[in-house]
Design a protein around this motif. Structure first.
Motif, PDB file in Angstrom:
ATOM      1  N   UNK A 570      63.919  42.251  89.685  1.00  0.00           N
ATOM      2  CA  UNK A 570      63.612  40.825  89.763  1.00  0.00           C
ATOM      3  C   UNK A 570      63.059  40.429  91.125  1.00  0.00           C
ATOM      4  N   UNK A 571      63.278  41.272  92.149  1.00  0.00           N
ATOM      5  CA  UNK A 571      62.733  41.005  93.485  1.00  0.00           C
ATOM      6  C   UNK A 571      61.441  41.758  93.728  1.00  0.00           C
ATOM      7  N   UNK A 572      60.838  42.317  92.663  1.00  0.00           N
ATOM      8  CA  UNK A 572      59.588  43.059  92.725  1.00  0.00           C
ATOM      9  C   UNK A 572      59.701  44.277  93.633  1.00  0.00           C
ATOM     10  N   UNK A 573      60.856  44.890  93.597  1.00  0.00           N
ATOM     11  CA  UNK A 573      61.076  46.127  94.329  1.00  0.00           C
ATOM     12  C   UNK A 573      61.261  47.262  93.333  1.00  0.00           C
ATOM     13  N   UNK A 595      76.467  37.682  86.675  1.00  0.00           N
ATOM     14  CA  UNK A 595      75.679  36.438  86.765  1.00  0.00           C
ATOM     15  C   UNK A 595      74.263  36.605  86.240  1.00  0.00           C
ATOM     16  N   UNK A 596      73.748  37.839  86.217  1.00  0.00           N
ATOM     17  CA  UNK A 596      72.410  38.096  85.692  1.00  0.00           C
ATOM     18  C   UNK A 596      72.546  38.395  84.193  1.00  0.00           C
ATOM     19  N   UNK A 597      72.569  37.350  83.398  1.00  0.00           N
ATOM     20  CA  UNK A 597      72.774  37.511  81.976  1.00  0.00           C
ATOM     21  C   UNK A 597      71.500  37.865  81.223  1.00  0.00           C
ATOM     22  N   UNK A 598      70.341  37.685  81.850  1.00  0.00           N
ATOM     23  CA  UNK A 598      69.098  38.086  81.222  1.00  0.00           C
ATOM     24  C   UNK A 598      68.871  39.579  81.391  1.00  0.00           C
ATOM     25  N   UNK A 730      76.570  47.283  84.485  1.00  0.00           N
ATOM     26  CA  UNK A 730      77.898  47.278  85.116  1.00  0.00           C
ATOM     27  C   UNK A 730      77.897  46.595  86.490  1.00  0.00           C
ATOM     28  N   UNK A 731      77.271  45.413  86.539  1.00  0.00           N
ATOM     29  CA  UNK A 731      77.256  44.624  87.764  1.00  0.00           C
ATOM     30  C   UNK A 731      76.082  44.896  88.675  1.00  0.00           C
ATOM     31  N   UNK A 732      75.261  45.900  88.429  1.00  0.00           N
ATOM     32  CA  UNK A 732      74.111  46.191  89.274  1.00  0.00           C
ATOM     33  C   UNK A 732      72.933  45.293  88.891  1.00  0.00           C
ATOM     34  N   UNK A 733      72.001  45.171  89.837  1.00  0.00           N
ATOM     35  CA  UNK A 733      70.827  44.357  89.561  1.00  0.00           C
ATOM     36  C   UNK A 733      69.900  45.043  88.579  1.00  0.00           C
ATOM     37  N   UNK A 734      69.779  46.351  88.692  1.00  0.00           N
ATOM     38  CA  UNK A 734      68.888  47.099  87.811  1.00  0.00           C
ATOM     39  C   UNK A 734      69.357  48.547  87.776  1.00  0.00           C
ATOM     40  N   UNK A 735      69.118  49.208  86.654  1.00  0.00           N
ATOM     41  CA  UNK A 735      69.423  50.629  86.511  1.00  0.00           C
ATOM     42  C   UNK A 735      68.219  51.301  85.876  1.00  0.00           C
ATOM     43  N   UNK A 736      68.040  52.585  86.225  1.00  0.00           N
ATOM     44  CA  UNK A 736      66.937  53.379  85.672  1.00  0.00           C
ATOM     45  C   UNK A 736      67.402  54.825  85.601  1.00  0.00           C
ATOM     46  N   UNK A 737      67.257  55.428  84.443  1.00  0.00           N
ATOM     47  CA  UNK A 737      67.690  56.810  84.240  1.00  0.00           C
ATOM     48  C   UNK A 737      66.564  57.594  83.581  1.00  0.00           C
ATOM     49  N   UNK A 738      66.567  58.888  83.839  1.00  0.00           N
ATOM     50  CA  UNK A 738      65.552  59.799  83.310  1.00  0.00           C
ATOM     51  C   UNK A 738      66.215  60.684  82.254  1.00  0.00           C
ATOM     52  N   UNK A 739      65.530  60.901  81.119  1.00  0.00           N
ATOM     53  CA  UNK A 739      66.108  61.637  80.016  1.00  0.00           C
ATOM     54  C   UNK A 739      65.088  62.609  79.433  1.00  0.00           C
ATOM     55  N   UNK A 740      65.604  63.702  78.942  1.00  0.00           N
ATOM     56  CA  UNK A 740      64.811  64.690  78.220  1.00  0.00           C
ATOM     57  C   UNK A 740      65.477  64.912  76.860  1.00  0.00           C
ATOM     58  N   UNK A 741      64.786  64.518  75.780  1.00  0.00           N
ATOM     59  CA  UNK A 741      65.347  64.524  74.435  1.00  0.00           C
ATOM     60  C   UNK A 741      64.794  65.682  73.623  1.00  0.00           C
ATOM     61  N   UNK A 742      65.645  66.278  72.825  1.00  0.00           N
ATOM     62  CA  UNK A 742      65.206  67.303  71.889  1.00  0.00           C
ATOM     63  C   UNK A 742      64.607  66.632  70.651  1.00  0.00           C
ATOM     64  N   UNK A 780      61.407  60.615  78.908  1.00  0.00           N
ATOM     65  CA  UNK A 780      61.275  59.166  78.997  1.00  0.00           C
ATOM     66  C   UNK A 780      62.262  58.636  80.019  1.00  0.00           C
ATOM     67  N   UNK A 781      62.022  57.410  80.430  1.00  0.00           N
ATOM     68  CA  UNK A 781      62.915  56.688  81.335  1.00  0.00           C
ATOM     69  C   UNK A 781      63.424  55.433  80.627  1.00  0.00           C
ATOM     70  N   UNK A 782      64.703  55.137  80.840  1.00  0.00           N
ATOM     71  CA  UNK A 782      65.317  53.902  80.372  1.00  0.00           C
ATOM     72  C   UNK A 782      65.649  53.039  81.574  1.00  0.00           C
ATOM     73  N   UNK A 783      65.389  51.753  81.468  1.00  0.00           N
ATOM     74  CA  UNK A 783      65.681  50.843  82.573  1.00  0.00           C
ATOM     75  C   UNK A 783      66.148  49.512  82.015  1.00  0.00           C
ATOM     76  N   UNK A 784      67.032  48.864  82.776  1.00  0.00           N
ATOM     77  CA  UNK A 784      67.522  47.532  82.444  1.00  0.00           C
ATOM     78  C   UNK A 784      67.508  46.719  83.721  1.00  0.00           C
ATOM     79  N   UNK A 785      66.712  45.656  83.734  1.00  0.00           N
ATOM     80  CA  UNK A 785      66.540  44.812  84.907  1.00  0.00           C
ATOM     81  C   UNK A 785      67.199  43.476  84.624  1.00  0.00           C
TER      82      UNK A 785
END
Length: 1336
Positions: A570-573, A595-598, A730-742, A780-785
Motif C-alpha cells: 500500500x506504500x508502493x514499496x 486494522x487493514x481489513x482490505x 497475521x498482522x503484517x502489511x503484506x506477505x509474498x511467498x514463492x511456490x512450486x506445484x506439481x 507462481x507467487x502468492x501475495x496478500x496486500x
C-alpha cells in the motif's frame, strides 16, 4: 364375543337408497368435521338430561342411511337473565360421496324423563336439519365461525311423511321452536382422507371412539381423528390353503346343484326342461377387515378341486388333509396381505363363492357353445374370519366355515345346507386350512409398542431412506377385481389379461401353468445389499501439500533477472519473498483485529517446467492456458501463455530448468514483462454481513485448484492444487511467498466390473482404474496486500432475520398528497413527461387526428384524458399494493439456505385464516417446527416457535389462523440448487474467453448479476391480500472445493461411483458431533442428473452415485454437487464441480506393439478452416496428415490414424481437431483401445545395478524363418529403459541377425519386464521377446 365381532355389530350402517348407487363412476368422497357445542332453549328444563342424535338423510328419496350417532347425556343448567343451556362440545366425523343438495344431516334432541314405575323413557324434543352441499355439489359454507341451527317441533320421523317437501322452508307442517337453537361448527376435514380405507362411508363417529388401525391421539384431548396417525402395517403370507367341505366335496356340490335347479324351476313355474345348473368356477375372496370395512378390496383367487391336480402338484396341501386332497378345494398360489395391522379388531376374512351356469342338453349331450344360455349366477356358500395371534410367527391354522343367516363382512346372503340332507343327518359346514408366515424383518407387535416407537421417531428429523425392501421370492396370487355377473359375461378381451372363455364366463385369474403376462412376486429378484457395479474412485483429488520452496541467492538473482514485475504494497514499496509460517498455526483473532481489513490478493504465474522423473508420453506443450476459480469470484480462463526458455532458467532440486510464461498477443507477438499477474480486491464494504470471517476461513482451510491446458491441442495437460493459508497476513502489511506445484494428470481407465463371488465379498470393491502421473511443475507467487478500509454507511444490509410489514395507514391532511409508503408522507422525484412514461400513450398521441377535430392540441388533451381514465384503477391498485409491500434482499449462493421470518399482522378486528401464496418454488414456508427451530439456532433468532402452526390446503398452500390484530412470524427459506449461468461462466477448452483481459476482480464490480424477484401474497377470504412480500434475490458466485473432469462417449450415460472422504476431513465440518459419524447428503445442480449417496453400512464409507446423460460431441456439460452433513440441508460443507466432455467414440481392437490402421471421416463447417489433429498419446497414435491442413467448407475429408499401443489392456486416447487460427475445438474423439498381449516366443533374464551408472549393452539373435530376404522393424514398450542400436534391419532368408540392445540405468530397485517387438514391413508383429530385468 371378540373385539372384531363387537366392532362389527355396533357399526353396521344402513346403505343409501339404491338409486344413489347407480352413479358411475362414483364421485370423490368429502370428509366433514362437525362440532356440537351448546344447546340453548327456553323449553329446556333445568336439571333434565339431554342427548343429541345425528343421522344422515336423503330428502330426495325420503331415506335415512348410515348409522345414528348418539352423544353422551348432559344436564341442562340456567343462569340469571339467560335461558337454559346444555353444553356438549362433542366432535363428529364422517365422509360421504353423495354430494347432492338433497343430502343433509338431521340432528334430534332427546330428553330422558322418569316414569312412574321408577324407570325412564326417551322423549324427542325437536330436531334440526344441517345442509351438507350446495346446489353445485360444493360443501355448504365451510366457515370456521359458529353457527346457530334452528330447531323444529316434533320428531325427525316426520321427514318420512309423503307430504314432506324439500326445501324445509316451503313445508307448512314444519314449526320452528322459538328461542331455541343448537350452536355448531361444520367444515371439511382433509386429514380424514388419509384414513378413508379404515372408516366406511356414511358412518358417523366421534373423535373419542376407537378406530381400529389408528394410534391414540397425542396429548390429553383424546381426539384421534383430528390428526389421525396410522399404525404400522405387517405383511402376511397365506400358503398351502385347503378347503374341506362335508361330507365331501362331490356330495356337497351335488346337493347344492339340485337345490339351485329346483329353485330355478320353481321361479320359472315350469316342468323340467332338460337344462341343468353346473359349476363353472370356484372362487375365494380374501381380505383384511378392521370391523368397520375392508381395508383394501378383497383379493380373488381361483380354487380347483384336488382331484384335478396331478399327484406331484398336491404337495402344497397341508399334511392333515393330504389323504383327503381329492375331496377338497386347493389354492395353488400364495396370497400376500400387506395391509395387516397388529390390532385385535383386524381379521382376515374368507368368502367361498361359486359361479354357476345353466347348460342345455339335447339327447343327453351338451349343446355347443353358441347354443348355451348366457345366464350366469354367483352365490356365496361359506365364510370365515381369522384373528392373528401376536408373536406366533409361522404357524398352521384351521378355521371352521360359517353359513346361514348370520351377518358376515361381505354383506351377502350365504347358502346354508338344509338340516336334513339326503343322508338324513346334519352336515357340518366345513373347514379352511392354511399356513401363515410374515416377513423375516417384521413381527407382530402390540399397539403400545408401536406407539412408543412412533413417539421416539417423532423426535428425529426426517432423513431420506435409500433402503429397498426385498420382496419374497414366492408365487403370490394376483389381485383380482370383484366382478358382477354382467361383467363376467361381457368382459372385453384386452392386453395384459389371461382370458379363458368357457360357458360364456370369463375370469381374469392367471393359471400357474400358463405364462403370466404381469410379473408376480416369483418374477422379482431379491435385492442384495448395495454394491456399486462401478468401482468407486477416491474423491481425495489432488493433495495440496506443502509447496513452498526455499530459494537460494542464485535462484533469487535469476528470478530478478527474468524481469518479472514487482508486487507493491500500500506504500508502493516492493514486497519481498518471505518464509511462510507453519501450516495450521494461524490465529483467527489476529486476522479479525487487523486494522487493514482490505485484502488485495495477487496471483503471479511465473514459469512452467517438465518433471525430471515424469513419463515421456505426450509432447511438451508450446503454449498453455490456465483455468481456476478463486473464492466466489467468477471463474477465470487466462489467455494463451507461451513457454520461453531462458539461459539458467528457474531450477530447484532435481527439476529440469523451467520455461518462462509469456503472454501471447493476438498478432502472435509476445508481451513483456514475462509472467501473468491477477489481482482480486476483497473489500469488506462489498461482503455480506459476517462474510469476512467466512473469507478468512476459506483462506485457512481451502485449496485453489488450477487446471493447465495445452494452448495448441486444447487437451487437458494436468491439474495442480495449492494451500491458500500462506495468504493470511497475521498482522503484517503484506506477505509474498514463492511456490512450486506439481502438475499431475489423472487417467480413468474403462470401468471394470467385479463378477462372481468377488462382488459379494466384503471389501471387494476398491478404488481402482485411476492412475495419477506427475507431468510438470508450475512456479507462481502468492501475495496478500493489506489496505485500510472505512465502513460505508448504508452499504451493509441488515443483520436481522425479521422482515416487518410496512404500516399501511393512509392520511391526507389539508388536502395535500402524501406517499403511501414513505415515512412522513413526503417524497421528492423528478417530474417526467407522460409520453416518456408510457409507450402506449406516445403511440396514441402520434396517431392520425380524425376528421372533425379542429386543432391538434384539443385532440391531444382528449387522448391524455382518456389515458388517465384508463390507467386510474391500475395506478390506485399499485399505490395501495406498495403500502402493504415489504422488501427483503437475499444474496443467494448455490446450496446455502437463506432463512428469514416475516412479521405478519392481522389489520382487522376479526379473526382470519390467511393463505400464503409464493410464485417461485425455490422460496418456501418452513412447515416443520423442527426445521424452523434448527434454522433459528443457526441464526440465533429469539422469536418463538409454534407447533402445528400451519394447515395445508388441497393445493398444498399453507394457511395460518390469525386472531384480531395478532402478529405472528412466518418462517421462510430460500434455497437454490441451480447454477445461474450469469454467475458461473463456462470455462475449459470449449472457449478461451476474454474474461482474463481484466486482471483485477472485485466484489460488486465484476460479473453480471441477474436479479430475481419473488412475490409472496398473504390473502384472506376471496383472495383479498393483507400483506405482500417482495423478495429480491441477487445470485452470488459460490466456492468450488474440488473439480472433476470426465471424458465419455457422446449420447451415452456416464455412471460413476465416487467415494466420499471421511467426514472429519471436510472443511467446515463441526467438531465434536454427538452420535458418531453423521450421515452425508448430496444435491445436484442439474435436476436431470441422478445423484444420490449410498451407505455401505455402519462404519463403512459413503459413496456418491452419478448417472449423467452425455450430449453430442464436442459438448461439455457442467454441473455442481453440494455435500451436506445436516439433515435439513442448511449449508453445504463442500461443493464439487464436474465437467463431462462428450466425445465421439471409436472402439479399436489391437495388439500391443503392432500398428493398426483406420480412418476417421471429417465434416467441414460452414466456413473453411485450417485445422490440425492433436492426440493425448503421440507415441502410441499417429495421424496423417501430421501437420495443419485445410478443411473445406461443408466438405468431407479422411483422417488416417495408426494405433500402436505399448501395454495390453483397456485404455483411453483422446484426439482433438483444432482450428489453429482461432484456437477453437472443431471435433473431438475418444478412442477406446482393447489391446491384447502378443504371443511371446522367447524370454530372457538379466541383472543390472540400480542407482545410476552407464547402463549395459547386450545382444540377442534373430533368425529369418522365410526363404526370401525380409525387412524388420523394432519397437519396445519401455523406450525409457531400452534403446536399439538400429530401429530396423534387413536379413536374408534363413540367416541369423544380431540385435544390439542398450539398457538404461534405473534409479530404483525392482523388477521390470521389457518387451521387444519384431514387426514386418507392414508393421505386423512377427515375434515378441520378453526380457526380465532385475535392478539390484
Amino acid at each position: 364375543m371378540g373385539e372384531w365381532d363387537r366392532v362389527f355389530r355396533q357399526h353396521l350402517p344402513l346403505p343409501p337408497h339404491p338409486q344413489r348407487g347407480r352413479a358411475r363412476p362414483p364421485p370423490r368422497s368429502t370428509a366433514f368435521r362437525c362440532v356440537l357445542k351448546h344447546l340453548h332453549g327456553a323449553a329446556l328444563c333445568q336439571g333434565a338430561e339431554y342427548q343429541l342424535r345425528l343421522s344422515l338423510f336423503d330428502a330426495t328419496y325420503h331415506h335415512f342411511f348410515g348409522r345414528t350417532w348418539r352423544s353422551s347425556w348432559r344436564s341442562a343448567s340456567s343462569a340469571p337473565l339467560r335461558s337454559a343451556r346444555a353444553t356438549f362440545n362433542e366432535v363428529v366425523y364422517f365422509h360421504t360421496s353423495l354430494n347432492h343438495p338433497g343430502i343433509a344431516a338431521v340432528m334430534e334432541v332427546v330428553m330422558r324423563a322418569g316414569k312412574g314405575d321408577g324407570g325412564s323413557q326417551h322423549l324427542s324434543c325437536g330436531f334440526g336439519i344441517i345442509p351438507l352441499f350446495h346446489g353445485g355439489s360444493e360443501v355448504a359454507d365451510p366457515a370456521t365461525e359458529d353457527r346457530a341451527l334452528k330447531l323444529y317441533h316434533g320428531t325427525p320421523r316426520a321427514l318420512l311423511h309423503p307430504r314432506f317437501q324439500d326445501p324445509v322452508e316451503k313445508n307448512k307442517y314444519m314449526t320452528v321452536m322459538e328461542k331455541s337453537h343448537l350452536q355448531y361448527v361444520l367444515k371439511s376435514h382433509q386429514p380424514l382422507e388419509a384414513i378413508f380405507h379404515l372408516l366406511p362411508e356414511n358412518l358417523l363417529i366421534s373423535g373419542l371412539q376407537t378406530v381400529p388401525g389408528l394410534l391414540p391421539a397425542h396429548g390429553d384431548t383424546g381426539d384421534c381423528l383430528q390428526k389421525p396417525r396410522l399404525m404400522k402395517t405387517v405383511t402376511c403370507y397365506l400358503e398351502r390353503l385347503f378347503i374341506q367341505l362335508y361330507p365331501s366335496l362331490e356330495e356337497f356340490e351335488e346337493e347344492l346343484l339340485d337345490l339351485l335347479n329346483s329353485d330355478r324351476l320353481l321361479q320359472a313355474n315350469t316342468a323340467p326342461d332338460g337344462e341343468e345348473v353346473v359349476v363353472r368356477e370356484r372362487r375365494l375372496h380374501v381380505g383384511v377387515h378392521n370391523g368397520l370395512r375392508f381395508v383394501q378390496a378383497p383379493q380373488v383367487a381361483v380354487l380347483v378341486p384336488g382331484a384335478e391336480l396331478s399327484p406331484g402338484r398336491c404337495q402344497g396341501v397341508p399334511s392333515s388333509g393330504a389323504r383327503d386332497a381329492g375331496q377338497g378345494l386347493v389354492l395353488r398360489s400364495r396370497i400376500q396381505l400387506s395391509e395387516m395391522v397388529p390390532h385385535p379388531a383386524f381379521r382376515v376374512c374368507f368368502q367361498l363363492e361359486y359361479v354357476f351356469c345353466s347348460m342345455g342338453r339335447a339327447g343327453g349331450k351338451a349343446l355347443s357353445g353358441s347354443a348355451r344360455s348366457e345366464a350366469a349366477d354367483m352365490r356365496s356358500v361359506r365364510w370365515a374370519v381369522w384373528s392373528p395371534v401376536p408373536g406366533t410367527g409361522d404357524t398352521d391354522v384351521t378355521l371352521p366355515l360359517r353359513g346361514g343367516a348370520r351377518r358376515g363382512p361381505c354383506q351377502a346372503l350365504v347358502y346354508q345346507t338344509p338340516p336334513r340332507s339326503r343322508q338324513g343327518k346334519h352336515v357340518e359346514s366345513g373347514t379352511v386350512q392354511f399356513h401363515v408366515s410374515t416377513d423375516s424383518e417384521e413381527h407382530l407387535v402390540t399397539a403400545a409398542e408401536i406407539l412408543c416407537k412412533d413417539r421416539d421417531e417423532s423426535k428425529k428429523p426426517p432423513t431420506p431412506s435409500l433402503r429397498v425392501p426385498a420382496p419374497r421370492r414366492v408365487p403370490v396370487s394376483p389381485r383380482g377385481p370383484g366382478l358382477s355377473v354382467s361383467q363376467l359375461v361381457a368382459s372385453p378381451r384386452s392386453a395384459g389379461q389371461t382370458l379363458q372363455q368357457d360357458g360364456s364366463i370369463t375370469h381374469l385369474e392367471a393359471d400357474l401353468g400358463s405364462p403370466d403376462t404381469e410379473p408376480c412376486a416369483s418374477d422379482q429378484l431379491q435385492a442384495l445389499p448395495f454394491t456399486p457395479l462401478q468401482l468407486p474412485m477416491a474423491a481425495v483429488g489432488l493433495q495440496a501439500c506443502s509447496s513452498h520452496v526455499s530459494l537460494s541467492r542464485a535462484a533469487l538473482a535469476r528470478l530478478h533477472a527474468a524481469g518479472f514485475p514487482d508486487i507493491l504494497d500500500c506504500n508502493q514499496e516492493p514486497v519481498e519473498i518471505s518464509e511462510p509460517v507453519e501450516l495450521g498455526s494461524f490465529n483467527l483473532r489476529l486476522e479479525e483485529a487487523d486494522p487493514l481489513q482490505g485484502n488485495e490478493i495477487v496471483l503471479q504465474f511465473l514459469a512452467f517446467g517438465r518433471d525430471a522423473q515424469g513419463s515421456v508420453e505426450g509432447l511438451w506443450p508450446r503454449t498453455v492456458f490456465l483455468t481456476f476459480q478463486f473464492y466466489r469470484f467468477p471463474p477465470v480462463t487466462t489467455p494463451r501463455l507461451q513457454l520461453v526458455s531462458m539461459e539458467g532458467g528457474l531450477a530447484t532440486g532435481l527439476a529440469v530448468p523451467a520455461q518462462l510464461l509469456v503472454r501471447v498477443n493476438k498478432d502472435g507477438t509476445l508481451t513483456r514483462p514475462p509472467g501473468l499477474q491477477l489481482k482480486y480486491m476483497v473489500d469488506p464494504a462489498f461482503l455480506r454481513p459476517g462474510e469476512q470471517r467466512w473469507f478468512l476461513r476459506y483462506l485457512a482451510e481451502h485449496s485453489l485448484q488450477i487446471d493447465v491446458w495445452d494452448g495448441d491441442s486444447l487437451l487437458h495437460f494436468g491439474s495442480a492444487a495449492i494451500k491458500l493459508e500462506p495468504l493470511l497476513r497475521q498482522g503484517q502489511k503484506a506477505v509474498r511467498t514463492y511456490h512450486e506445484l506439481e502438475v499431475a494428470t489423472t487417467e480413468y481407465e474403462p470401468d471394470g466390473t467385479v463378477m462372481g463371488r468377488e462382488a459379494l465379498r466384503h471389501g471387494a470393491l476398491r478404488p481402482l482404474g485411476v492412475r495419477v502421473a506427475v507431468r510438470g511443475h508450475l512456479h507462481l507467487c502468492l501475495a496478500n496486500i493489506g489496505h485500510p478500509c472505512e465502513e460505508i454507511p448504508g452499504q451493509l444490509p441488515s443483520h436481522s432475520c425479521i422482515v416487518t410489514a410496512p404500516d399501511s395507514t393512509v392520511t391526507t391532511p389539508c388536502g395535500r398528497g402524501y406517499s403511501l409508503n414513505t415515512p412522513g408522507g413526503r417524497r421528492t422525484a423528478w417530474a417526467r413527461r407522460l409520453v416518456d412514461v408510457d409507450n402506449e400513450l406516445e403511440a396514441a398521441l402520434r396517431s392520425r387526428r380524425p376528421e372533425g377535430w379542429p386543432k391538434q392540441r384539443a385532440w391531444d388533451l382528449q387522448v391524455i384524458n382518456s389515458y388517465r381514465d384508463h390507467i386510474k384503477g391500475e395506478s390506485i391498485y399499485q399505490m395501495l399494493s406498495q403500502a402493504i409491500t415489504a422488501t427483503r434482499t437475499i444474496h443467494a449462493v448455490l446450496g446455502t439456505a437463506e432463512f428469514f421470518e416475516f412479521a405478519l399482522k392481522n389489520p382487522y378486528g376479526v379473526q382470519h385464516t390467511v393463505t400464503i401464496e409464493v410464485d417461485h418454488p425455490e422460496l418456501s414456508v418452513i412447515l416443520d417446527p423442527r426445521e424452523w427451530r434448527h434454522f433459528k439456532e443457526l441464526t440465533r433468532s429469539v422469536t418463538p416457535v409454534e407447533e402445528d402452526m400451519f394447515h395445508l390446503r388441497e393445493d398444498l398452500k399453507p394457511q395460518v389462523y390469525l386472531r384480531p390484530s395478532e402478529t405472528v412470524h412466518i418462517p421462510f427459506k430460500y434455497q437454490t440448487f441451480s447454477a445461474d449461468p450469469a454467475v458461473v461462466a463456462a470455462q475449459g477448452p470449449a472457449g478461451l474467453g476474454t474474461g482474463a483481459n481484466e486482471n483485477t476482480h472485485s466484489f460488486g464490480k465484476s460479473g453480471a448479476k441477474q436479479t430475481k424477484l419473488i412475490q409472496v401474497s398473504f390473502q384472506v377470504s376471496r383472495g383479498k391480500p393483507i400483506a405482500l412480500l417482495r423478495v429480491k434475490v441477487e445470485p452470488q458466485p459460490h466456492v468450488v472445493d474440488q473439480t472433476f473432469r470426465f471424458y465419455h462417449p457422446e449420447l451415452t450415460f456416464l455412471k460413476k461411483t465416487i467415494r466420499l472422504p471421511p467426514w472429519h476431513t471436510l472443511p467446515g465440518t463441526p467438531v465434536g458431533v454427538p452420535g458418531g459419524q453423521p450421515e452425508m447428503f448430496v444435491r445436484c445442480s442439474d435436476p436431470d442428473i441422478i445423484c444420490e449417496t449410498k451407505s455401505l453400512g455402519p462404519g463403512e464409507p459413503q459413496d456418491i452415485f452419478l448417472k449423467v446423460a452425455g450430449g453430442p460431441s464436442p459438448q461439455i456439460k457442467k454441473f455442481f454437487v453440494a455435500i451436506f452433513t445436516d439433515a435439513w440441508l442448511a449449508a453445504p460443507v463442500q461443493i464439487w464441480q464436474f465437467y463431462l466432455h462428450s466425445l465421439q467414440r471409436l472402439d479399436v481392437a489391437c495388439t500391443a506393439g503392432q500398428l493398426t490402421r483406420l480412418s476417421l471421416l471429417l465434416r467441414g463447417t460452414a466456413a473453411p478452416r485450417r485445422v490440425q489433429a492433436f492426440t493425448s498419446h503421440p507415441q502410441e497414435l499417429e495421424v496423417d496428415p501430421n501437420g495443419a491442413f485445410l478443411l473445406p467448407a461443408n466438405g468431407i475429408q479422411d483422417l488416417y490414424i495408426g494405433v500402436r499401443p505399448r501395454r495390453a489392456g483397456s485404455k483411453f486416447i483422446y484426439l482433438n481437431l483444432v482450428d489453429v487460427e482461432s484456437h477453437q475445438l472443431v471435433s473431438s474423439w475418444l478412442l477406446c483401445l482393447s489391446c491384447r498381449q502378443p504371443l511371446i516366443s522367447k524370454a530372457f533374464e538379466i541383472s543390472l545395478p540400480a542407482g545410476g551408472g552407464k547402463g549395459c549393452n547386450k545382444r540377442i539373435t534373430y533368425t529369418n524363418p522365410y526363404p526370401s530376404p525380409r525387412l524388420y522393424f523394432l519397437c519396445t514398450n519401455r523406450p525409457d529403459l531400452l534403446q536399439f542400436r538400429e530401429d530396423s534391419f534387413e536379413v536374408a532368408g534363413g540367416e541369423v541377425y544380431t540385435i544390439g540392445l542398450r539398457f538404461a540405468p534405473s534409479q530404483t530397485v525392482g523388477e521390470e519386464e521389457i518387451l521387444i517387438h519384431i514387426n514386418d514391413h507392414e508393421d505386423k508383429n512377427e515375434e515378441t521377446f520378453c526380457v526380465k530385468v532385475l535392478y539390484q
